[in-house]
Design an enzyme around this catalytic site. Sequence first.
Site, PDB file in Angstrom:
ATOM      1  CE1 TYR A 351      -4.122  -1.931   0.768  1.00 51.98           C
ATOM      2  CE2 TYR A 351      -2.542  -3.342   1.883  1.00 51.98           C
ATOM      3  CZ  TYR A 351      -3.790  -3.145   1.333  1.00 51.98           C
ATOM      4  OH  TYR A 351      -4.714  -4.158   1.356  1.00 51.98           O
ATOM      5  CB  SER A 352       0.968   4.250  -2.153  1.00 49.92           C
ATOM      6  OG  SER A 352       1.301   3.614  -3.365  1.00 49.92           O
ATOM      7  CB  CYS A 533       0.220   6.434  -8.288  1.00 51.06           C
ATOM      8  SG  CYS A 533       0.185   5.217  -6.942  1.00 51.06           S
ATOM      9  CD  GLU A 573       4.447   2.555  -6.137  1.00 55.57           C
ATOM     10  OE1 GLU A 573       5.587   2.172  -5.834  1.00 55.57           O
ATOM     11  OE2 GLU A 573       3.769   3.311  -5.417  1.00 55.57           O
ATOM     12  CE1 TYR A 575      -4.166   0.217  -6.758  1.00 55.46           C
ATOM     13  CE2 TYR A 575      -2.101   1.439  -6.756  1.00 55.46           C
ATOM     14  CZ  TYR A 575      -3.467   1.395  -6.554  1.00 55.46           C
ATOM     15  OH  TYR A 575      -4.139   2.529  -6.152  1.00 55.46           O
TER      16      TYR A 575
END
Length: 575
Positions: A351-352, A533, A573, A575
Site C-alpha cells: 500500500y502506498s 499511480c 507505480e 497495481y
Amino acid sequence: KQSPFSAKPLIRDVIAQKSSVPTMNPRSMASASVTMEQQQQQNQPSKTRLLSKVVSKAALGLCALVLLQAGTAPAAYAAKAAPVETLHTGQKVAKFFQSFGIPDLGVLAIISALPVVELRGAIPVGIWMGLPLTTVLPICILGNMAPILPILLLLRNESLKKLMSPILKRAEAKTSELGIGSLQRQWASLAAFVGIPLPGTGAWTGAMGAFLLGMPTVVALSAIFSGVVAAGGIVSAITLAGKKGGIAALAALFVLTSIEFLKGDKKQDFLEADPYWDQSEVPVNVYKNKAPFTGKVVSTKRIVGPKATGETCHIVIDHNGDFPYWEGQSWGVIPPGNREKDGKPHSVRLYSIASSRYGDDMTGKTGSLCVRRATYWCPELKADDPAKKGICSNFLCDTEPGAEVQMTGPAGKVMLMPEEDPATDYIMVATGTGIAPYRGFIRRLFVEETPAAAAYKGQAWLFLGVANSDALLYDDEWQEVKEKYPEQFRLDYALSREQTNTKGGKMYIQDKVEEYSDEIFTKLENGAHIYFCGLKGMMPGIQDMLKSVAEKKGIEYDEWLKGLKAKKQWHVEVY
C-alpha cells in the site's frame, strides 16, 4: 496494491465537506524579487496562530461567564433584589423533576447529563437548592460525564450516525480545529473546548467532535473529563465569587491549555538527509516477511461520501519512530490468518504511504494508508459475496484504535521526488487510492516546515480521476493548498460519472490530461517529472493519448518516452 487518504471530507457519509487538514504554517511564495531575509520575516510560527485561538476563546468565555453570572446569581442575591422568587430555566427544570419525587442529588445528576444544559447549568441549580458546593460539584461532574462513553460507542453504529447527521454536522463545524497538530495538542484543544463555557461547546459536542476526528476513545474521555472539571470550577467560581472568581478560574484554564501551544511546533527537519535532497540512504526493506514490524492503529476513518463507488478509509498507524520511510514509498501489510487453499500465512499486500515521513501528527512516529475496501458484488445473490472480499483491505478498513498490524518495507524508490533542483515541476496523475503518494508530496512541499518546502520554487500539478464528487479523496486538503499557493499548486479532477470529455463521452483521467497536453509536453521538455499511480488499467489509455498527441506534434513517441525514462522523469507505480 492499494494507496492513500480520503475523498471528500472525513466522515463524508454523515457530514458535509469539512476541513481536517492540519494548520499549515505560512510560508512566503518564492519570488525572484523577494530576498531570503524577507521570506524569513514572512514566515509566522504556527504557535502564534494556536495561541491566538486560545486567547480569543478565553476572551469569549469571559464574556459568556459575565452573562452567566447575571442570569444565574445565587438565591441570596436574588432575595435582596426582590421578595418574589423568579425561577430561571434550570430551576424550572429542577422543579419539574422534583415533582416526580426524585431526590435533589438525582435531579442534579439528570440536569448535568442533559445536552446543552450540562454541568454549567446544573451547578447554579445546586447552589439554589441550598446544597454545599462540595456535594454539588462532584455530582454534576459525574452526571455530565455519564452519557459521554455511551455517545462515543453508539456513534460507531452507521444507522445511528445517519439518524444524528444534522447534529453531527453542527458538531463538526464547531470542532473542526480540534484535530490540529499532535495528539497532545488535540487533547489540550478538546479540554479547552469543553472547559470554556461558550454557546455550542461542552461535553456532548466535544464527544461528537472527538469521534468525527478519529481521536482514540481513552484520549477523548480524558480530555473531556478534564474540560468538565475545569468548566465546573469556572461556573462554581462565577456563581459564588462573581466576576473576580470567574476571571481567576478562566485564567487558570487558559494557562493549563496554553502550555502545549507555547512549546511551539517542532520544525520538520529532524528526519532529513544531509543535504535534504540526498537519496543515498533512503531506507528500503528494513523489515521483511519473516521478521515484520508490528504497528498499532491510531485511527481508521471512512473518507468518502455516501454516493461513492465503494468505501475508502484513511488509516493512521503508530510505528513509534522505528519504521522510517520517505514520501513515495510503500508499506507491506500481512493480514492475519492463513489461506484456505493451503493453510499458509497470507502473502504481503503493498500500500502506498499516504503521509509524509513526519506523519499526519508531524511527530515522525506515525504513517498513514489510504485503502479502498475490496468487495465482490454477486449478481445472483444481489449482494456482496463475503467469500470473495479482499482479505487485507477489509482487515485494514475494519481495524480499530489499538489493533496490531504486521508490516514490511518500506518498499520502492521509483516514486521518490528529485529535490536537488527546487525549481522542478511535478505532474502527478492518479486514479482512486493512487492519490496516496501525492498526499505525502504535497504535505512535504506546502504544509510542513521542511527544508524542501522552504526551497521549493516549482509547480506541483495534481490530476485525480474518480467516479463522482463523493469519491474525491482529500479534496479539502487540496483546496486549502490551492488557496494558499495558487501559482505553485494546480488541481484538476476527472469525474467519469459527472463530466463529459470533448467528444461527449465520459471524462476519464486520460481525457483530462489531454486537455492540457500542449502545456504538459512543454513542461516535460523543460525537465518536469511526471508520475502515474493507481490501477494498472489506467496506463493503456494514458499511453494511447500521449502517443496520439506526440504524433500530432511530429514527435516519435517511443523515442520521446525512452528519453524521459533515461532522464528519470517518468515514474509509474500501478497495481
